[in-house]
Motif scaffolding. Structure first.
Motif, short mmCIF file in Angstrom:
data_model
loop_
_atom_site.label_atom_id
_atom_site.label_comp_id
_atom_site.label_asym_id
_atom_site.label_seq_id
_atom_site.Cartn_x
_atom_site.Cartn_y
_atom_site.Cartn_z
N HIS A 30 0.84 -1.18 0.00
CA HIS A 30 0.00 0.00 0.00
C HIS A 30 0.88 1.24 0.00
O HIS A 30 2.06 1.18 0.34
CB HIS A 30 -0.91 0.00 1.23
N PHE A 31 0.30 2.38 -0.38
CA PHE A 31 1.05 3.62 -0.39
C PHE A 31 0.11 4.75 0.00
O PHE A 31 -1.13 4.60 0.01
CB PHE A 31 1.67 3.88 -1.76
N ALA A 32 0.69 5.89 0.34
CA ALA A 32 -0.11 7.05 0.76
C ALA A 32 0.23 8.26 -0.08
O ALA A 32 1.39 8.48 -0.45
CB ALA A 32 0.14 7.34 2.24
N TRP A 33 -0.80 9.05 -0.37
CA TRP A 33 -0.64 10.36 -0.96
C TRP A 33 -1.15 11.40 0.02
O TRP A 33 -2.07 11.12 0.81
CB TRP A 33 -1.45 10.49 -2.26
N LEU A 34 -0.57 12.59 -0.03
CA LEU A 34 -1.02 13.70 0.80
C LEU A 34 -1.68 14.75 -0.07
O LEU A 34 -1.10 15.19 -1.08
CB LEU A 34 0.16 14.33 1.55
N ASP A 35 -2.89 15.14 0.30
CA ASP A 35 -3.62 16.20 -0.40
C ASP A 35 -3.33 17.51 0.33
O ASP A 35 -3.83 17.74 1.44
CB ASP A 35 -5.12 15.89 -0.38
N VAL A 36 -2.51 18.36 -0.28
CA VAL A 36 -2.10 19.59 0.40
C VAL A 36 -2.85 20.81 -0.10
O VAL A 36 -2.48 21.95 0.21
CB VAL A 36 -0.57 19.81 0.25
N ARG A 55 8.97 8.85 3.53
CA ARG A 55 8.86 8.20 2.22
C ARG A 55 7.41 8.04 1.77
O ARG A 55 7.01 6.98 1.28
CB ARG A 55 9.57 6.84 2.25
N ILE A 56 6.63 9.09 1.93
CA ILE A 56 5.28 9.13 1.37
C ILE A 56 5.38 9.06 -0.15
O ILE A 56 6.25 9.69 -0.76
CB ILE A 56 4.55 10.41 1.83
N ASP A 57 4.49 8.31 -0.78
CA ASP A 57 4.61 8.06 -2.22
C ASP A 57 4.35 9.31 -3.05
O ASP A 57 5.03 9.53 -4.05
CB ASP A 57 3.63 6.96 -2.63
N GLY A 58 3.33 10.13 -2.68
CA GLY A 58 2.99 11.24 -3.54
C GLY A 58 2.38 12.42 -2.82
O GLY A 58 1.81 12.28 -1.73
N PRO A 71 12.24 16.30 -4.60
CA PRO A 71 13.13 15.31 -5.22
C PRO A 71 12.32 14.27 -6.00
O PRO A 71 11.11 14.15 -5.80
CB PRO A 71 13.83 14.66 -4.02
N PRO A 72 12.97 13.50 -6.86
CA PRO A 72 12.25 12.49 -7.66
C PRO A 72 11.74 11.31 -6.83
O PRO A 72 11.05 10.45 -7.37
CB PRO A 72 13.30 12.04 -8.68
N THR A 73 12.07 11.27 -5.53
CA THR A 73 11.60 10.17 -4.69
C THR A 73 10.12 10.28 -4.33
O THR A 73 9.53 9.32 -3.84
CB THR A 73 12.41 10.12 -3.39
N VAL A 74 9.51 11.43 -4.56
CA VAL A 74 8.09 11.62 -4.25
C VAL A 74 7.33 11.91 -5.55
O VAL A 74 7.80 12.65 -6.41
CB VAL A 74 7.88 12.76 -3.22
N ARG A 75 6.19 11.27 -5.70
CA ARG A 75 5.38 11.45 -6.90
C ARG A 75 4.66 12.80 -6.84
O ARG A 75 3.99 13.11 -5.85
CB ARG A 75 4.36 10.31 -7.00
#
Length: 394
Positions: A30-36, A55-58, A71-75
């Motif tokens: 599973h992964f998480a995205w943050l809605d900012v 290390r949140i995905d996006g 950085p490219p580590t986050v979508r």
């Protein structure tokens, strides 16, 4: 919304979303995205830093400048309400989420990044739409207006083997725990609008990859003693256990035995396939996050690890813990590293420990030289957490 919707009226027609150009996406983890979008500007830097650290995905935003310096580590996910424009500067974006299904499917938008569709499910027609979209596009962002999880179950079923991923909007961290587990594997991703950096830490823990297997060791029995009365606990779980599935329990944090579930026939009582007749109340039992808990402290609703004889692991929830006075038996064994380990269990034939290959061993019939399965961690423990320090347990 009416929760009595018939599933076969909702699922998409056969062949939807089978474009041979698409490569099926792995559904593991599973992964998480943050809605900012609604985050106060003063809080945004701390939330972004927490997202990177954990290390949140996006990160999803409707302002492209939000992604500056990421950085490219986050979508980088851009939410767009208007129709896509060919001259829009998409260079700093990894994924564009649109509200119009046609925009996501159109081949004539130029060199935009990956596309997804946001579907708000509020009734039967929008549920039908979600079930179709999830088989047509790589990414489907879902928002459900009603508290029931039945529509999500239907969409997850429609997405099975489609190659697309679902991301579900959650109201808070508690809701995220539930959404993650719907239909066992849950929504692939969770979208949370964080109120603080603490929310980022909590959502990261929820989607963190859980241990799926562990290395078990052979323990060789050296001594068996009948030690008289004491308090022992049965751990009743909210799950049906397999015949070779146990909890790891022991007197020492440096070595635990694989306790057998009550899934095997007994001569005078029915099986209890949800139970471990675990051990004395002082015992450690292995829980998630590589921590131990005292059996006496376990309570209904808490998680515990269920481990099979091949080392596969899953998390189960405690339904109840029964502590009663019973005769006790002490079993001492030696681990491969030469350390002595111990478990104290109820002194009765029907209590069992698992051995190599899933063999079932009645505790009253154990003898020196018999082999059992266990777990031998390398760390000592302090308040249940692993720590590197000198610790002599006897």
């Amino acid at each position: 919304m009416d929760s009595t919707i018939v599933t076969d009226q909702i699922l998409p027609a056969t062949g939807a979303g089978t474009d041979s150009r698409r490569t099926p996406i792995s559904r593991e983890g599973h992964f998480a995205w943050l809605d900012v979008r609604s985050v106060e500007q003063s809080l945004l830097p701390a939330i972004v830093q927490a997202a990177l650290h954990h290390r949140i995905d996006g990160i999803l935003s409707d302002k492209i400048e939000t992604f500056d310096g990421l950085p490219p580590t986050v979508r980088r996910i851009l939410s767009v309400d208007a129709p896509l424009a060919e001259d829009f500067p998409y260079d700093g974006v990894d994924l564009v989420v649109v509200a119009d299904r046609a925009d996501a499917l159109s081949p004539n938008i130029g060199h935009t990044p990956d596309r997804g569709v946001h579907v708000v499910v509020s009734d039967a027609p929008t549920l039908q739409l979600a079930c179709e979209v999830v088989r047509e596009v790589p990414w489907t962002l879902l928002t459900f207006t009603d508290p029931t999880k039945i529509p999500l179950e239907i969409v997850i079923a429609a997405a099975e083997n489609s190659g697309g991923r679902t991301v579900t909007t959650v109201t808070d961290v508690e809701d995220a725990e539930i959404v993650k587990l719907v239909l066992e594997h849950g929504s692939d991703g969770l979208l949370l609008a964080p109120r603080s950096a603490d929310d980022v830490v909590r959502i990261a823990r929820i989607v963190d990859h859980q241990i799926e297997s562990m290395e078990l060791s052979e323990l060789v029995v050296t001594k068996v003693e009948h030690i008289g009365m004491g308090d022992r606990a049965c751990i009743d779980t909210c799950s049906l256990l397999e015949k070779d599935e146990g909890c790891l329990i022991g007197s020492f944090s440096t070595g635990m035995f694989l306790s057998c579930s009550e899934t095997h026939p007994l001569p005078y009582m029915p099986t209890r396939p949800f139970r471990w007749n675990a051990g004395a109340v002082h015992s450690y039992v292995l829980a998630p996050d590589n921590r131990t808990r005292y059996v006496s402290e376990l309570q209904a609703g808490q998680p515990i690890l269920a481990v099979r004889s091949d080392g596969s692991v899953r998390e189960v929830r405690i339904g109840r813990v029964k502590i009663e006075k019973r005769p006790l038996i002490s079993i001492t064994a030696v681990a491969p590293n030469g350390k002595n380990v111990n478990v104290i269990a109820q002194d009765d034939w029907h209590v069992r420990l698992l051995g190599p290959g899933g063999s079932v061993n009645n505790v009253t019939e154990l003898e020196p030289g018999d082999k059992l399965l266990g777990y031998v961690p390398t760390e000592a423990r302090h308040v249940g957490l692993p720590i590197t320090e000198f610790c002599d347990e006897r």
